[in-house]
Design a protein around this motif. Sequence first.
Motif: not given
Length: 392
Positions: A1, A178-179, A199, A202-204, A206, A221-223
């Motif tokens: 995060m 990302h991902g 994504t 990817g569970n992200t 950007s 990038v955040s989760t």
Amino acid sequence: MVHGATKRGSPLSLSRTWLRTTTAVVVALAALVVSPAQMGRSEPAADNRFLVTAATASMGISVQRVSADGTLIRVPGSPFPTGFGVLSLTVSADGSTVFVPHILEPAVSGYRLDRSGRLHKIPGAYQRFSGPPTAAQLTPDGKHLFVVVGGVPGHVESFAVSSSGALRPTGAPHVAVHGLSTIGQAAIDPDGRFLRVLTYVGNTMSSYAIGANGHLTPRGVSTVGPGPVAPAFSPDGRFLYTSDELTFSLSGFEVSDDGSLSRTPGSPYPTGGIPHGAIVTPDGKRLYVPNAIGVGTSVAGFRIHHDGRLTPLPHSPYPMPLGSLPGQIALHPDGRHMYVVDVATVRSTSSQVHTYVINADGSLRPSGAAPVDTGLLITDGPVVALTTVGGR
């Protein structure tokens, strides 16, 4: 995060697998080739207000005229033809320009929406890509279009939009996502300063700063929760919510002055089903999200607190008709009517739209109007917009 330094002020699994498999198959083919606060106010009748819906599994865009009393009437000639496999739809602020990516060709097409609700292809608004374009987003000023192209990793391309709606590549470098972004979805902050790309695999999320001439600068990038879709902002841009399909919940974020994100208190928030496209009311006080599958299909309603925390509205979630699979929501500017669009409708040959009335406490009740067929198959993703040609 990414944390900001400064804050501002069985049947279930089978059904959902079928919906996601439909989308994934189309992507694979492409890779190979109004608020409640306004209740009680009178509003002038608008004959140029439309509900626009695109589809993943059929080649068309459906347009319904929104009558002064909130009822829907399909525009003659609708659905209007487009490319196959639409997962995203974006409309200019004045309601006159519509862009959709279609992943089978793969390409993006632009259309002019006239005051009668008919769509016309815009010369020069067709662009092809090397991979499947899964999302397209216009900046609030309508001058730039960003297109997310799926891949491992995917990337984002930017285009300048002329006054006619024609597209021209800006020449800005493509930025990586990302991902795994084979089904990436996107949103732009209301102030137009940042692009966010989710994504699903990817569970992200950007984030990119939007600069002059459509240049994008990665900002971290955040989760988010597993299976994120359809990012939704509060109108003032202070809060961002993602629908996390695989955990039956919403992730909430507070947006700092520098665009960075931090979790809102209590996030994630259970929805009672598999959430799809959330939407925040224009006054920023309530959020609604359709549950396509769960313990009965439904729409969940939440109160948004001053810190972005969500708590359920009275009697939420609100049941949908048997055989419906709600996926997206549109709100009428009168603050009294809500339109819920099915991903698919078991009892009909096409996805349907259901009209609800928003009560003073935010709870929902059926309007009594019959559901309206869109003429489309599988309206999956953020493919619904309620717009007024001329921007009124």
